[in-house]
Write an enzyme that holds these catalytic residues in place. Structure first.
Site, PDB file in Angstrom:
ATOM      1  N   LYS A  44       0.865  -1.188   0.000  1.00  0.00           N
ATOM      2  CA  LYS A  44       0.000   0.000   0.000  1.00  0.00           C
ATOM      3  C   LYS A  44       0.898   1.234   0.000  1.00  0.00           C
ATOM      4  CE  LYS A  44      -1.738   2.781   2.947  1.00  0.00           C
ATOM      5  NZ  LYS A  44      -1.642   4.031   2.146  1.00  0.00           N
ATOM      6  N   CYS A  62      13.687  10.952   6.144  1.00  0.00           N
ATOM      7  CA  CYS A  62      13.681  10.420   7.526  1.00  0.00           C
ATOM      8  C   CYS A  62      14.998  10.696   8.238  1.00  0.00           C
ATOM      9  CB  CYS A  62      13.339   8.937   7.533  1.00  0.00           C
ATOM     10  SG  CYS A  62      14.419   7.954   6.506  1.00  0.00           S
ATOM     11  N   GLU A 119      10.626   1.404   9.907  1.00  0.00           N
ATOM     12  CA  GLU A 119      11.600   2.481   9.696  1.00  0.00           C
ATOM     13  C   GLU A 119      10.854   3.776   9.977  1.00  0.00           C
ATOM     14  OE1 GLU A 119      13.642   5.100   8.578  1.00  0.00           O
ATOM     15  OE2 GLU A 119      14.099   4.456   6.537  1.00  0.00           O
ATOM     16  N   GLU A 147       9.906  15.826  15.404  1.00  0.00           N
ATOM     17  CA  GLU A 147      10.318  15.712  13.995  1.00  0.00           C
ATOM     18  C   GLU A 147       9.501  16.718  13.185  1.00  0.00           C
ATOM     19  OE1 GLU A 147       9.211  12.185  11.629  1.00  0.00           O
ATOM     20  OE2 GLU A 147      11.281  12.120  10.941  1.00  0.00           O
TER      21      GLU A 147
HETATM   22  O1  TXE Z   1       2.846   9.571   7.918  1.00  0.00           O
HETATM   23  P1  TXE Z   1       2.160   8.186   8.316  1.00  0.00           P
HETATM   24  P2  TXE Z   1       2.250  10.909   7.332  1.00  0.00           P
HETATM   25  C1  TXE Z   1       6.750  11.489   9.565  1.00  0.00           C
HETATM   26  C2  TXE Z   1       6.992  12.968   9.362  1.00  0.00           C
HETATM   27  C3  TXE Z   1       5.667  13.439   8.897  1.00  0.00           C
HETATM   28  C4  TXE Z   1       4.732  12.591   9.715  1.00  0.00           C
HETATM   29  C5  TXE Z   1       3.327  12.422   9.187  1.00  0.00           C
HETATM   30  O2  TXE Z   1       7.308  13.567  10.592  1.00  0.00           O
HETATM   31  O3  TXE Z   1       5.499  14.799   9.149  1.00  0.00           O
HETATM   32  O4  TXE Z   1       5.370  11.348   9.752  1.00  0.00           O
HETATM   33  O5  TXE Z   1       3.348  11.953   7.838  1.00  0.00           O
HETATM   34  C6  TXE Z   1      -0.112   4.724   6.184  1.00  0.00           C
HETATM   35  N1  TXE Z   1      -2.546   1.591   9.505  1.00  0.00           N
HETATM   36  N2  TXE Z   1       7.159  10.699   8.429  1.00  0.00           N
HETATM   37  O6  TXE Z   1       0.925  11.249   7.939  1.00  0.00           O
HETATM   38  O7  TXE Z   1       0.834   8.410   8.957  1.00  0.00           O
HETATM   39  C7  TXE Z   1      -0.310   5.939   5.281  1.00  0.00           C
HETATM   40  O8  TXE Z   1      -1.440   5.766   4.448  1.00  0.00           O
HETATM   41  C8  TXE Z   1      -1.821   1.293   8.425  1.00  0.00           C
HETATM   42  C9  TXE Z   1       8.443  10.067   8.526  1.00  0.00           C
HETATM   43  O9  TXE Z   1       2.302  10.803   5.858  1.00  0.00           O
HETATM   44  O10 TXE Z   1       3.150   7.435   9.085  1.00  0.00           O
HETATM   45  C10 TXE Z   1       1.017   5.965   4.528  1.00  0.00           C
HETATM   46  O11 TXE Z   1       0.997   5.006   3.472  1.00  0.00           O
HETATM   47  N3  TXE Z   1      -1.247   2.231   7.639  1.00  0.00           N
HETATM   48  C11 TXE Z   1       8.754   9.207   7.424  1.00  0.00           C
HETATM   49  C12 TXE Z   1       2.019   5.513   5.589  1.00  0.00           C
HETATM   50  O12 TXE Z   1       1.251   4.823   6.573  1.00  0.00           O
HETATM   51  C13 TXE Z   1      -1.389   3.534   7.969  1.00  0.00           C
HETATM   52  C14 TXE Z   1       8.040   9.267   6.174  1.00  0.00           C
HETATM   53  C15 TXE Z   1       2.795   6.641   6.270  1.00  0.00           C
HETATM   54  O13 TXE Z   1       1.890   7.502   6.905  1.00  0.00           O
HETATM   55  C16 TXE Z   1      -2.145   3.904   9.103  1.00  0.00           C
HETATM   56  C17 TXE Z   1       6.743   9.863   6.239  1.00  0.00           C
HETATM   57  C18 TXE Z   1      -2.726   2.869   9.885  1.00  0.00           C
HETATM   58  N4  TXE Z   1      -3.431   3.127  10.990  1.00  0.00           N
HETATM   59  C19 TXE Z   1       6.366  10.570   7.341  1.00  0.00           C
HETATM   60  N5  TXE Z   1      -2.117   5.255   9.187  1.00  0.00           N
HETATM   61  C20 TXE Z   1      10.098   8.606   7.299  1.00  0.00           C
HETATM   62  N6  TXE Z   1      10.558   7.903   8.326  1.00  0.00           N
HETATM   63  O14 TXE Z   1      10.717   8.735   6.253  1.00  0.00           O
HETATM   64  C21 TXE Z   1      -1.381   5.718   8.141  1.00  0.00           C
HETATM   65  N7  TXE Z   1      -0.956   4.681   7.393  1.00  0.00           N
END
Ligand code: TXE
Length: 494
Positions: A182, A293, A258, A392
């Site tokens: 996904k 990240c 990660e 972050e």
């Molecule tokens: O991340 P999410 P978001 C951090 C960064 C950013 C914050 C929010 O600080 O500002 O996270 O970003 C899926 N069950 N990073 O909201 O929520 C979602 O659809 C299963 C760090 O985009 O973590 C997406 O595909 N899946 C980072 C994925 O999880 C779920 C990269 C990431 O979303 C879910 C991105 C659930 N309950 C954001 N909820 C890095 N480490 O590089 C969401 N998703």
């Protein structure tokens, strides 16, 4: 200079199940971060669509020869896939750039080749990790046999959509698994083309599937599915924890996470070339507008070199030119969404309320093509409990803390929650090694910052920055489980 016209980029608004594109009713809008316009609609896989994809993957895993064929043949398929990706580099780079924050020049020069080469790297492990012979008594033979899990579920973020497929899907497929992915609902399109190319390369239909949708509906259904034997995720710490909890309750099953970071860049005053270090520090927080990240978001600098270094960084920040991902002259891409930009502004405001001062930046650029472009920001006068040091931000925002002794520097570099990566700059090898030992982080870069194409070096965090590794041998091993075999052949002697 516009490198491509975003409106000309046609995307497939669909899932990818059983080896083919599966169109579905569009229920979500996907915006272009560069100009804030809706690019296309996106389907939202509900539990029954997710079930169809997982069942498909399970049947393909059981009934095709993917898991049983000679590992070198799997490797050949992955290499063919990499070749096809490179051959379509320009098209894939545009598909990647149009709805993400990746400047098309970077996507073409870095993301696409990195994706292909990552697949080649994993292909090389296909026949290298079969298990081991155990040291048992002489008339017994003990084997530890490596086997794939079956169907791996992968959930990826929006910041590097193509590269994430290489890391998650490449490792899982090399080990002989099937995958249901996904992608982020914000950057869902480029990976559909990758899946088509996988089929063309010879990955059997059903071995790599994609379900589109958000986290709450689609991601959650995938995580909970009983036929998913292992989950792998990159994203926020909060979502990673939710996924881990649901994996524990539905199974349980292993999970690779990660997650977020707040990585320090520790600079000692013996660095021979302050200007070079200023360039490294600035790039480490402004690349992809800080939406990485491992972004180096906390500068910890020894007092003697602080002013010169900060000047050099501020100068570089000032030279960055915001612009759309299709603008060939832009050097600072947009923030992924208006909500993320609002979140960043809120943290900066709270940082100031807590006593921090802005050396530069702190807000959004005015004008432009639409979308949110965050000014590269330097925040001084912060203590360890300041929100800008704690949270972050995921944008081009760098906090600055100064220190006098090595011990103080290392103490400031530690973070209460995160331990993803760290950078150390010094001319003293002993100091560099002490810092390497002292820093509680999954990666330490010395006199550089950021990943290279040395895929053999794994990536992944300590503490709340994650569990397990992407890349490296460790990433393939995480996609294998181990069967213990003990054979008694004493009787055959008699
Ligand atoms: O991340 P999410 P978001 C951090 C960064 C950013 C914050 C929010 O600080 O500002 O996270 O970003 C899926 N069950 N990073 O909201 O929520 C979602 O659809 C299963 C760090 O985009 O973590 C997406 O595909 N899946 C980072 C994925 O999880 C779920 C990269 C990431 O979303 C879910 C991105 C659930 N309950 C954001 N909820 C890095 N480490 O590089 C969401 N998703």
């Amino acid at each position: 200079m516009q490198i491509f016209d975003p409106r000309s980029i046609a995307v497939q608004s669909a899932h990818f199940i059983g080896g083919r594109v599966v169109p579905d009713t569009a229920l979500l809008n996907v915006l272009r971060p560069s100009d804030g316009q809706v690019h296309a609609g996106l389907p939202l896989a509900d539990a029954s669509t997710v079930d169809a994809a997982v069942q498909n993957a399970w049947q393909a895993w059981r009934h095709t020869d993917w898991a049983r064929r000679a590992p070198r043949e799997r490797a050949r398929v992955l290499r063919r896939w990499a070749d096809l990706i490179e051959a379509e580099g320009e098209r894939l780079a545009q598909l990647e750039a149009v709805c993400s924050t990746r400047p098309v020049r970077d996507a073409a020069a870095w993301d696409v080749p990195f994706t292909a080469e990552g697949l080649r790297f994993f292909s090389e492990y296909a026949d290298k990790l079969g298990g081991e012979v155990a040291a048992t008594r002489h008339d017994h033979l003990g084997l530890v046999v490596a086997e794939p899990y079956g169907v791996v579920g992968a959930i990826t973020p929006w910041n590097f959509p193509l590269v994430m497929v290489s890391w998650k899907v490449g490792a899982a497929l090399a080990a002989g698994n099937a995958v249901v992915l996904k992608p982020s609902e914000m950057t869902p399109f480029s990976v559909i083309r990758l899946a088509e190319l996988a089929i063309e390369a010879g990955v059997p239909a059903g071995i790599f599937n994609i379900v589109q949708g958000d986290g709450r509906t689609t991601g959650d259904a995938l995580t909970r599915h009983p036929l998913i034997s292992k989950m792998t995720f990159t994203g926020s710490t909060r979502t990673g924890a939710a996924i881990m909890a649901s994996c524990a309750l539905q199974g349980p099953k292993p999970v690779t996470l990660e997650l977020g970071g707040k990585s320090p860049q520790l600079v000692f005053d013996d660095v021979p070339d302050v200007d070079r270090v200023a360039g490294i520090v600035a790039r480490a927080i402004t690349g992809n507008a800080g939406q990485v990240c491992v972004a180096g978001s906390r500068l910890i600098v020894q007092r003697g070199v602080a002013e010169a270094l900060i000047d050099g960084i501020a100068q570089r920040f000032g030279a960055l030119k915001p612009g759309a991902t299709w603008d060939g002259q832009a050097t600072l891409p947009p923030i992924i969404s208006a909500q993320q930009a609002a979140r960043m502004l809120d943290i900066v405001e709270r940082a100031r309320d807590a006593g921090a001062q802005l050396r530069c930046g702190g807000g959004l650029f005015d004008g432009g093509p639409g979308g949110a472009y965050f000014q590269p920001t330097l925040i001084e006068g912060v203590t360890a409990d300041n929100p800008a040091v704690q949270e972050e931000i995921f944008g081009p925002v760098l906090t600055v803390q100064t220190f006098d002794t090595e011990e103080e520097g290392l103490a400031l570099a530690a973070h209460e929650h995160y331990g993803l990566a760290a950078g150390v700059h010094t001319a003293d090898i002993g100091r560099a090694m002490r810092a390497m030992r002292g820093l509680s982080a999954g990666t330490v870069w010395i006199n550089r910052y950021g990943r290279s194409d040395d895929f053999v070096i794994p990536t992944g965090g300590y503490h709340q920055s994650g569990i397990g590794k992407d890349l490296g041998r460790q990433a393939v091993e995480a996609n294998l489980r181990f069967k213990s075999v003990l054979m008694d052949f004493a009787a055959t002697h008699q």
